[in-house]
Enzyme design. Structure first.
Site, PDB file in Angstrom:
ATOM      1  N   LEU A  62       0.402   4.502  -5.741  1.00  0.00           N
ATOM      2  CA  LEU A  62       1.274   5.407  -7.088  1.00  0.00           C
ATOM      3  C   LEU A  62       2.333   4.484  -7.697  1.00  0.00           C
ATOM      4  O   LEU A  62       3.178   5.031  -8.429  1.00  0.00           O
ATOM      5  CB  LEU A  62       1.614   6.641  -6.835  1.00  0.00           C
ATOM      6  N   ARG A  63       2.884   3.408  -6.990  1.00  0.00           N
ATOM      7  CA  ARG A  63       3.722   2.313  -7.529  1.00  0.00           C
ATOM      8  C   ARG A  63       5.218   2.671  -7.547  1.00  0.00           C
ATOM      9  O   ARG A  63       6.044   2.134  -7.872  1.00  0.00           O
ATOM     10  CB  ARG A  63       3.229   1.672  -8.929  1.00  0.00           C
ATOM     11  N   ASN A  93       2.851   0.021  -0.324  1.00  0.00           N
ATOM     12  CA  ASN A  93       3.314  -1.272  -0.825  1.00  0.00           C
ATOM     13  C   ASN A  93       4.290  -0.827  -2.076  1.00  0.00           C
ATOM     14  O   ASN A  93       3.998  -0.898  -3.102  1.00  0.00           O
ATOM     15  CB  ASN A  93       2.227  -2.203  -1.274  1.00  0.00           C
ATOM     16  N   ASP A 151      -1.202  -1.802   4.190  1.00  0.00           N
ATOM     17  CA  ASP A 151      -2.139  -1.926   3.057  1.00  0.00           C
ATOM     18  C   ASP A 151      -1.523  -3.217   2.165  1.00  0.00           C
ATOM     19  O   ASP A 151      -0.453  -2.995   1.490  1.00  0.00           O
ATOM     20  CB  ASP A 151      -2.567  -0.696   2.332  1.00  0.00           C
ATOM     21  N   HIS A 178      -5.647  -2.314   6.552  1.00  0.00           N
ATOM     22  CA  HIS A 178      -6.316  -3.363   5.545  1.00  0.00           C
ATOM     23  C   HIS A 178      -6.689  -4.576   6.623  1.00  0.00           C
ATOM     24  O   HIS A 178      -5.626  -5.261   7.104  1.00  0.00           O
ATOM     25  CB  HIS A 178      -5.054  -3.854   4.638  1.00  0.00           C
ATOM     26  N   ASP A 303      -8.947   3.409  -4.009  1.00  0.00           N
ATOM     27  CA  ASP A 303      -8.207   2.218  -3.999  1.00  0.00           C
ATOM     28  C   ASP A 303      -7.486   2.107  -5.415  1.00  0.00           C
ATOM     29  O   ASP A 303      -7.492   0.787  -5.851  1.00  0.00           O
ATOM     30  CB  ASP A 303      -8.900   0.809  -3.336  1.00  0.00           C
ATOM     31  N   HIS A 307      -2.023  -1.963 -12.643  1.00  0.00           N
ATOM     32  CA  HIS A 307      -1.292  -2.939 -12.956  1.00  0.00           C
ATOM     33  C   HIS A 307      -1.005  -2.858 -14.588  1.00  0.00           C
ATOM     34  O   HIS A 307      -1.875  -2.082 -15.281  1.00  0.00           O
ATOM     35  CB  HIS A 307      -1.915  -4.347 -12.594  1.00  0.00           C
ATOM     36  N   GLY A 322      -6.697  -5.628  -8.284  1.00  0.00           N
ATOM     37  CA  GLY A 322      -6.659  -4.109  -8.196  1.00  0.00           C
ATOM     38  C   GLY A 322      -7.204  -3.568  -9.545  1.00  0.00           C
ATOM     39  O   GLY A 322      -6.777  -4.153 -10.641  1.00  0.00           O
TER      40      GLY A 322
END
Length: 426
Positions: A62-63, A93, A151, A178, A303, A307, A322
């Site tokens: 979800l960034r 991440n 991950d 991962h 997944d 971007h 991704g």
């Protein structure tokens, strides 16, 4: 408010039956049969559409915090609701990475403020989510996370991963891995196969994945840790998980729609075909399908990894790893696995809803007393996948232009509408 959803094909007891669903106060009151008219504040006639338990994705990016130019909690969960998901598990991440109660708190605050569906975060395995160095305080994070993952990076040290598993087992949370051996990557970015060699690219070997899966399964047996493998892409990994399950180990795995529907023969020189792990060989794809059919692979996750358009515009060699998947996963799998008879619709519901709930202890489902989390699908709707219609900020998908059947008409979370198709009447 008491709502009766009438005339639906409801997933009940492992099969679809015609009946009604009654919701009151955000919870399910009754499933199936014909509900009485009296006392309903609202009645929704579903006209025979399929009503499924809310889909669950245990692997999304979800960034936020840190990378909101790619996606936000608001846009990512809007995309999830659009795809029929009522619960997603967010990978760590991020910046700051959720490696302490303080940094996890930043993510939880954004979730509490903006999420349209249920979001349960992962905690990191290592500080800074580096795959090396110091382990996080598992006990301090355990109550607020679904499990622990780095991950995007494999934990390289066997001793460090063993200790991580022992600590995760002590707090009864899974390690969600991962699997990638850094020394075997050698600068690769697509599968080390025929396409790679013919087009002058650098390849990622299958061994870089399955070698670490093999190591971790042995550690899981030694420590008693619940262990889940992210985005399995190789036939060797499938066989390793199959053997582990046959031995009664608490080992599970997921794969993603792109690994089931594509292989490296489908590659094009575009960033929308680049992800990690990469699209593997036809033999790998077929082994993954067999793993789904025989129950070795229990979960399909997307997944979802958005971007910016610029980051995905640099071809196979230069683009970021991704693709996005939340808004097209179900229709793709329904169209290309269920409709041809390779998989039943009931089995697809297990893979995308029931199994992830069971494996990760998420609860829920279409039972009286449970939260009213469900999705309504029109399986007769046919259309082309158009990334411009996505609610996600990310539009990179190798499935653009594919013809599919199955459209989310309504997604309900805790009794409230998280998504409603504009064509679906009130």
């Amino acid at each position: 408010m008491r709502t009766v959803y009438r005339n639906a094909s409801i997933f009940e007891g492992g099969r679809f039956v015609t009946g009604d669903l009654v919701v009151d106060g955000g919870r399910i009151v009754s499933v199936g049969g014909e509900a009485a008219d009296g006392g309903a504040d609202r009645t929704v006639d579903l006209g025979g559409l399929h009503l499924l338990p809310g889909l669950v994705d245990v692997h999304v990016h979800l960034r936020e915090p840190g990378f909101t130019q790619k996606e936000t909690i608001a846009t990512g969960t809007a995309a999830a609701a659009h795809g029929g998901y009522t619960t997603v598990c967010a990978m760590p991440n991020l910046n700051p990475a959720p490696d302490s109660p303080a940094t996890l708190g930043v993510e939880l605050a954004a979730i509490g403020r903006d999420a349209r569906v249920k979001v349960i975060p992962y905690g990191c395995i290592t500080m800074g989510q580096r795959g090396a160095g110091e382990l996080v305080d598992f006990a301090a994070l355990a109550l607020d996370v679904v499990g622990f993952s780095d991950d995007g990076r494999g934990v390289q040290s066997e001793a460090l991963m063993e200790e991580a598993m022992r600590r995760a087992a002590a707090v009864r949370k899974p390690i969600v891995a991962h699997c990638e051996v850094d020394d075997l990557l050698r600068g690769g970015y697509i599968h080390d196969g025929e396409y790679c060699r013919e087009h002058g690219h650098r390849g990622i070997s299958s061994e870089s994945e399955w070698r670490q899966v093999e190591r971790d399964i042995a550690l899981a047996e030694r420590t008693g840790c619940q262990y889940h493998v992210c985005h399995v892409s190789t036939r060797e990994s499938v066989e390793l998980v199959r053997r582990a399950r046959a031995c009664g180990l608490a080992v599970s795995c997921e794969t993603a729609p792109h690994y089931l529907l594509l292989c490296d023969e489908d590659l094009q020189e575009e960033g929308r075909f680049k992800m990690n792990p990469p699209l593997r060989s036809r033999a790998d794809r077929d082994a993954l399908r067999e793993g789904v059919l025989d129950g070795t692979i229990e979960v399909i996750a997307t997944d979802h990894a958005p971007h910016t358009a610029e980051e995905k515009s640099r071809g196979l060699a230069g683009s970021a790893m991704g693709i996005v998947g939340l808004e097209c996963a179900f229709p793709l799998l329904y169209t290309y696995l269920v409709k041809p008879g390779m998989l039943t619709l009931e089995r697809l519901v297990e893979l995308m809803s029931l199994n992830p709930r069971r494996i990760f202890g998420l609860g829920g489902g279409l039972q009286a007393g449970q939260p009213a989390d469900f999705t309504v699908m029109d399986l007769g709707a046919e259309y082309e996948i158009d990334p411009a219609a996505f609610l996600s900020m990310g539009h990179a998908t190798p499935f653009a232009g594919w013809r599919v059947g199955g459209r989310t008409m309504l997604t309900v979370v805790d009794g409230r509408e998280a998504y409603r198709d504009p064509a679906f009447g009130r």
